[in-house]
Scaffold this active site. Structure first.
Site, PDB file in Angstrom:
ATOM      1  N   ALA A 130       0.859  -1.200   0.000  1.00 34.08           N
ATOM      2  CA  ALA A 130       0.000   0.000   0.000  1.00 34.08           C
ATOM      3  C   ALA A 130       0.885   1.236   0.000  1.00 34.08           C
ATOM      4  O   ALA A 130       1.357   1.679   1.055  1.00 34.08           O
ATOM      5  CB  ALA A 130      -0.916  -0.001   1.212  1.00 34.08           C
ATOM      6  N   GLY A 131       1.161   1.764  -1.200  1.00 36.28           N
ATOM      7  CA  GLY A 131       1.979   2.964  -1.336  1.00 36.28           C
ATOM      8  C   GLY A 131       1.094   4.092  -1.826  1.00 36.28           C
ATOM      9  O   GLY A 131       0.336   4.691  -1.061  1.00 36.28           O
ATOM     10  N   GLN A 336      26.099  19.675 -13.851  1.00 36.50           N
ATOM     11  CA  GLN A 336      26.584  19.919 -15.214  1.00 36.50           C
ATOM     12  C   GLN A 336      27.526  21.119 -15.261  1.00 36.50           C
ATOM     13  O   GLN A 336      28.585  21.074 -15.893  1.00 36.50           O
ATOM     14  CB  GLN A 336      25.363  20.134 -16.144  1.00 36.50           C
ATOM     15  CG  GLN A 336      25.677  20.057 -17.610  1.00 36.50           C
ATOM     16  CD  GLN A 336      26.091  18.649 -18.040  1.00 36.50           C
ATOM     17  OE1 GLN A 336      25.823  17.672 -17.366  1.00 36.50           O
ATOM     18  NE2 GLN A 336      26.788  18.559 -19.169  1.00 36.50           N
ATOM     19  N   HIS A 338      29.320  22.233 -12.912  1.00 32.11           N
ATOM     20  CA  HIS A 338      30.578  21.895 -12.225  1.00 32.11           C
ATOM     21  C   HIS A 338      31.431  20.903 -13.026  1.00 32.11           C
ATOM     22  O   HIS A 338      32.565  20.614 -12.623  1.00 32.11           O
ATOM     23  CB  HIS A 338      30.289  21.280 -10.852  1.00 32.11           C
ATOM     24  CG  HIS A 338      29.957  22.282  -9.778  1.00 32.11           C
ATOM     25  ND1 HIS A 338      28.750  22.941  -9.731  1.00 32.11           N
ATOM     26  CD2 HIS A 338      30.669  22.731  -8.719  1.00 32.11           C
ATOM     27  CE1 HIS A 338      28.736  23.740  -8.682  1.00 32.11           C
ATOM     28  NE2 HIS A 338      29.877  23.634  -8.050  1.00 32.11           N
ATOM     29  N   GLU A 363       5.471  11.294   0.145  1.00 27.42           N
ATOM     30  CA  GLU A 363       4.232  12.042   0.400  1.00 27.42           C
ATOM     31  C   GLU A 363       3.393  12.215  -0.868  1.00 27.42           C
ATOM     32  O   GLU A 363       2.784  13.259  -1.092  1.00 27.42           O
ATOM     33  CB  GLU A 363       4.528  13.380   1.079  1.00 27.42           C
ATOM     34  CG  GLU A 363       5.259  13.144   2.388  1.00 27.42           C
ATOM     35  CD  GLU A 363       5.224  14.288   3.350  1.00 27.42           C
ATOM     36  OE1 GLU A 363       4.262  15.054   3.329  1.00 27.42           O
ATOM     37  OE2 GLU A 363       6.170  14.388   4.130  1.00 27.42           O
ATOM     38  N   SER A 366       4.993  12.213  -7.990  1.00 25.77           N
ATOM     39  CA  SER A 366       4.592  13.273  -8.940  1.00 25.77           C
ATOM     40  C   SER A 366       3.318  12.866  -9.680  1.00 25.77           C
ATOM     41  O   SER A 366       2.452  13.708  -9.959  1.00 25.77           O
ATOM     42  CB  SER A 366       5.715  13.532  -9.946  1.00 25.77           C
ATOM     43  OG  SER A 366       6.819  14.097  -9.293  1.00 25.77           O
TER      44      SER A 366
HETATM   45  C1  LIG Z   1      13.026   7.998   2.152  1.00 29.51           C
HETATM   46  C2  LIG Z   1      11.547   7.760   2.239  1.00 29.51           C
HETATM   47  C3  LIG Z   1      10.846   8.250   3.353  1.00 29.51           C
HETATM   48  C4  LIG Z   1       9.479   7.971   3.482  1.00 29.51           C
HETATM   49  N1  LIG Z   1       8.813   8.374   4.636  1.00 29.51           N
HETATM   50  C5  LIG Z   1       7.541   7.931   4.853  1.00 29.51           C
HETATM   51  C6  LIG Z   1       6.892   8.144   6.119  1.00 29.51           C
HETATM   52  O1  LIG Z   1       7.450   8.775   7.033  1.00 29.51           O
HETATM   53  N2  LIG Z   1       5.650   7.619   6.300  1.00 29.51           N
HETATM   54  C7  LIG Z   1       5.003   6.922   5.328  1.00 29.51           C
HETATM   55  O2  LIG Z   1       3.882   6.472   5.571  1.00 29.51           O
HETATM   56  N3  LIG Z   1       5.579   6.713   4.099  1.00 29.51           N
HETATM   57  C8  LIG Z   1       6.831   7.194   3.846  1.00 29.51           C
HETATM   58  N4  LIG Z   1       7.440   6.969   2.638  1.00 29.51           N
HETATM   59  C9  LIG Z   1       6.712   6.224   1.594  1.00 29.51           C
HETATM   60  C10 LIG Z   1       6.317   7.079   0.399  1.00 29.51           C
HETATM   61  O3  LIG Z   1       5.303   7.978   0.724  1.00 29.51           O
HETATM   62  C11 LIG Z   1       5.932   6.098  -0.730  1.00 29.51           C
HETATM   63  O4  LIG Z   1       7.142   5.493  -1.175  1.00 29.51           O
HETATM   64  C12 LIG Z   1       5.228   6.777  -1.879  1.00 29.51           C
HETATM   65  O5  LIG Z   1       3.955   7.211  -1.493  1.00 29.51           O
HETATM   66  C13 LIG Z   1       5.099   5.860  -3.110  1.00 29.51           C
HETATM   67  O6  LIG Z   1       4.614   4.608  -2.782  1.00 29.51           O
HETATM   68  P1  LIG Z   1       5.368   3.303  -3.304  1.00 29.51           P
HETATM   69  O7  LIG Z   1       6.794   3.460  -2.943  1.00 29.51           O
HETATM   70  O8  LIG Z   1       4.660   2.105  -2.788  1.00 29.51           O
HETATM   71  O9  LIG Z   1       5.266   3.356  -4.868  1.00 29.51           O
HETATM   72  P2  LIG Z   1       4.014   2.813  -5.815  1.00 29.51           P
HETATM   73  O10 LIG Z   1       2.733   3.327  -5.268  1.00 29.51           O
HETATM   74  O11 LIG Z   1       4.192   1.344  -5.966  1.00 29.51           O
HETATM   75  O12 LIG Z   1       4.352   3.545  -7.137  1.00 29.51           O
HETATM   76  C14 LIG Z   1       5.310   3.091  -8.104  1.00 29.51           C
HETATM   77  C15 LIG Z   1       5.161   3.960  -9.346  1.00 29.51           C
HETATM   78  O13 LIG Z   1       3.872   3.769  -9.920  1.00 29.51           O
HETATM   79  C16 LIG Z   1       3.211   5.021 -10.059  1.00 29.51           C
HETATM   80  N5  LIG Z   1       1.769   4.850  -9.859  1.00 29.51           N
HETATM   81  C17 LIG Z   1       1.138   4.263  -8.810  1.00 29.51           C
HETATM   82  N6  LIG Z   1      -0.182   4.328  -8.981  1.00 29.51           N
HETATM   83  C18 LIG Z   1      -0.412   4.976 -10.145  1.00 29.51           C
HETATM   84  C19 LIG Z   1      -1.587   5.370 -10.865  1.00 29.51           C
HETATM   85  N7  LIG Z   1      -2.810   5.123 -10.401  1.00 29.51           N
HETATM   86  N8  LIG Z   1      -1.429   6.022 -12.042  1.00 29.51           N
HETATM   87  C20 LIG Z   1      -0.185   6.297 -12.533  1.00 29.51           C
HETATM   88  N9  LIG Z   1       0.961   5.950 -11.886  1.00 29.51           N
HETATM   89  C21 LIG Z   1       0.843   5.318 -10.711  1.00 29.51           C
HETATM   90  C22 LIG Z   1       3.841   5.907  -8.979  1.00 29.51           C
HETATM   91  O14 LIG Z   1       3.651   7.275  -9.256  1.00 29.51           O
HETATM   92  C23 LIG Z   1       5.281   5.458  -9.059  1.00 29.51           C
HETATM   93  O15 LIG Z   1       5.931   6.119 -10.097  1.00 29.51           O
HETATM   94  C24 LIG Z   1       8.795   7.273   2.455  1.00 29.51           C
HETATM   95  C25 LIG Z   1       9.500   6.830   1.331  1.00 29.51           C
HETATM   96  C26 LIG Z   1      10.860   7.054   1.231  1.00 29.51           C
HETATM   97  C27 LIG Z   1      11.583   6.506   0.016  1.00 29.51           C
END
Ligand SMILES: Cc1cc2nc3c(=O)[nH]c(=O)nc-3n(C[C@H](O)[C@H](O)[C@H](O)COP(=O)(O)OP(=O)(O)OC[C@H]3O[C@@H](n4cnc5c(N)ncnc54)[C@H](O)[C@@H]3O)c2cc1C
Length: 379
Positions: A130-131, A336, A338, A363, A366
């Site tokens: 769940a991202g 670039q 640099h 958060e 894009s």
């Molecule tokens: C260093 C770091 C710190 C973080 N800190 C926190 C935190 O404190 N708390 C927390 O809860 N989370 C945190 N996160 C998690 C972060 O918010 C998620 O990584 C982010 O929301 C993306 O989720 P995902 O990594 O599962 O990518 P996914 O959701 O799997 O996305 C993968 C790709 O698919 C694209 N995609 C997904 N769905 C669609 C769609 N419907 N249409 C088009 N494109 C789509 C995305 O844009 C992305 O390019 C952190 C992440 C990192 C790397």
């Protein structure tokens, strides 16, 4: 209409700029290498009253506004983005949901130690499955008398190793196949919770990013944050505010990259001239300066709208999306300008590029920001 910062905002900018230059910047390259969490810096920020900046004095805060928070985040990130993200997540992801949805008792118990810097603030939404689709949460909280018993896992959680507690989302019921997602405050020292800090990241090396494993973690039902079933909505509201922090971070990194590129372009001579005398370099620097100005203005507008109590979802997404994308472009151009030196750690611009990339992902990616904006404009 008035585009000037208030005197108070100007004072915060001045004091944070001095602090960032004197205290935060000098160790930034070394912390990037050693991955050492900047705990000492945060002790000093706590002494300066910055750790609870936008929260009420009743709960240990300084009662300042979101514009002030954006200024502090920008200045810290200009010197060291790891320090910037730690601060931004502490306030806007850790403290903000407690401030927005907590009861008076919860705020005294959980927000006050965040405001005083005794605990770092953290927020647990993302899971392995769940991202972007945060509603795909699988973590379960099952009722057992006066308690919830929580099982599940969270990934990429900022600051959790240094947090005494954090709010997480969990499914508290499933009705007609529909999940009821609630927010629950979980102490990080509760039995059954493991906070694992072993990610090997591209950048933001001195920030703390953790995995949480929850196995039969028992917390009282009194730890429910806000209304039952509203957890998902609460976290979306929280993320709106958090995006202003990410936008401010991006402006800080972009400014640092621009400053280094401008300075270097005046010093470096090739073909008998400074790089800054070549029109192509001048145009690159002009584009950088323009984009930073636009991004900062948008961050301040979103922060100002929030402070006025007006809707700011669209503007928060716009400032986060625009500022994070231009920060990547500007960091790239700074490398670039640099040349080969830019590829070396000592010149710092390569770090800006690695650090800036996260801002297009965290958060809400894009792509997700474009989805939010499209929804807000009535698509
Ligand atoms: C260093 C770091 C710190 C973080 N800190 C926190 C935190 O404190 N708390 C927390 O809860 N989370 C945190 N996160 C998690 C972060 O918010 C998620 O990584 C982010 O929301 C993306 O989720 P995902 O990594 O599962 O990518 P996914 O959701 O799997 O996305 C993968 C790709 O698919 C694209 N995609 C997904 N769905 C669609 C769609 N419907 N249409 C088009 N494109 C789509 C995305 O844009 C992305 O390019 C952190 C992440 C990192 C790397």
């Amino acid at each position: 209409m008035n585009f000037d910062l208030s005197q108070e905002h100007q004072m915060i900018r001045k004091s944070m700029r001095e602090f960032a230059d004197k205290v935060v910047a000098p160790g930034a390259i070394e912390r990037d290498r050693t991955k050492e969490f900047p705990k000492e810096i945060f002790k000093q920020l706590a002494d300066m009253g910055m750790m609870g900046l936008p929260f009420s004095e009743e709960y240990g805060g300084a009662g300042a506004d979101t514009v002030s928070f954006a200024i502090v985040t920008e200045e810290l990130s200009r010197a060291c983005a790891s320090t910037g993200i730690t601060y931004s997540a502490h306030i806007s992801l850790g403290g903000a949901p407690l401030n927005l949805f907590g009861t008076d008792e919860q705020k005294h118990k959980y927000l006050t130690p965040i405001s005083t810097g005794e605990s770092f603030g953290a927020f647990g939404l993302t899971e392995p499955n769940a991202g972007s689709d945060a509603g795909g949460t699988q973590t379960r909280a099952i009722e057992d008398g006066d308690d919830f018993i929580i099982n599940g896992s969270k990934v990429y959680i900022t600051n959790a190793s240094y947090a005494k507690h954090l709010a997480i989302t969990a499914i508290t019921d499933i009705k007609d196949g529909k999940k009821e997602i609630s927010a629950i405050i979980v102490p990080t020292d509760a039995e059954g919770i493991k906070v694992i800090d072993n990610y090997e990241k591209m950048g933001l090396h001195a920030s703390n990013t953790t995995e949480l494993v929850l196995e039969n973690v028992r917390v009282p039902k009194a730890n429910l944050l806000g209304k039952r079933g509203e957890g998902f909505r609460q976290f979306l509201v929280t993320l709106d505010g958090g995006r202003i922090g990410i936008g401010a971070m991006a402006v800080g990194i972009a400014q640092a990259a621009f400053d280094k590129a401008l300075k270097y372009s005046k010093e470096r001579k090739q073909f008998g001239k400074s790089l800054s005398e070549f029109q192509i370099t001048q145009f690159k620097l002009a584009d950088m300066a323009m984009k930073i100005e636009l991004a900062r203005t948008m961050v301040h507008k979103a922060a100002w709208l929030k402070d006025q109590g007006r809707p700011f979802t669209k503007e928060a997404s716009m400032c986060k999306l625009y500022a994070s994308e231009i920060a990547m472009q500007i960091a790239d151009q700074a490398v670039q300008i640099h040349g080969g030196y830019g590829y070396m750690k000592e010149y710092e611009v390569e770090r800006y590029m690695r650090d800036a990339k996260l801002l297009e992902i965290g958060e809400g990616t894009s792509e997700v920001q474009r989805m939010v904006i499209a929804r807000e404009i009535g698509c």
